[in-house]
Design a protein around this motif. Sequence first.
Motif, PDB file in Angstrom:
ATOM      1  N   VAL A 158       7.485   2.166   3.531  1.00 29.02           N
ATOM      2  CA  VAL A 158       6.066   2.056   3.196  1.00 29.02           C
ATOM      3  C   VAL A 158       5.512   0.703   3.649  1.00 29.02           C
ATOM      4  N   CYS A 178       1.788  -1.509   5.477  1.00 24.30           N
ATOM      5  CA  CYS A 178       0.957  -2.172   4.465  1.00 24.30           C
ATOM      6  C   CYS A 178       0.479  -3.536   4.947  1.00 24.30           C
ATOM      7  N   GLU A 221       3.085   4.250  -6.174  1.00 27.94           N
ATOM      8  CA  GLU A 221       3.839   5.482  -6.416  1.00 27.94           C
ATOM      9  C   GLU A 221       5.332   5.273  -6.178  1.00 27.94           C
ATOM     10  N   VAL A 222       5.661   4.640  -5.075  1.00 35.55           N
ATOM     11  CA  VAL A 222       7.063   4.452  -4.705  1.00 35.55           C
ATOM     12  C   VAL A 222       7.751   3.434  -5.612  1.00 35.55           C
ATOM     13  N   LYS A 232       0.148   4.287  -2.343  1.00 33.96           N
ATOM     14  CA  LYS A 232       1.516   4.739  -2.075  1.00 33.96           C
ATOM     15  C   LYS A 232       2.555   3.708  -2.527  1.00 33.96           C
ATOM     16  N   SER A 233       2.263   2.428  -2.376  1.00 28.93           N
ATOM     17  CA  SER A 233       3.235   1.413  -2.797  1.00 28.93           C
ATOM     18  C   SER A 233       3.450   1.477  -4.308  1.00 28.93           C
TER      19      SER A 233
END
Length: 83
Positions: free
Chosen positions: A47, A51, A13-14, A10-11
């Motif tokens: 996010v 993490c 992607e963002v 996700k990190s």
Amino acid sequence: MQIKVLFFAKSREVAGVSEQTFELGAGAHTEDLLAQIIAAHPALDSVMKTCVFALNQEYVRPQDKEALKDGDEVAIIPPLSGG
């Protein structure tokens, strides 16, 4: 000093990148790096709350203020899910 940051799941992607190098001053620590990462990628703020960091392949929490040195590698690892 230069710190290489690797973005996963996700990190990545963002942030829109899989890796990026950040320039920090002498005496910087993981919390300083986290602030620079969020400044460069504001959408990562939410996010990053879930993490963990891996500093040279060792898990650390950014708020523990682990000392950084030139050439360190930090991986940002969001929680994984799936079956």
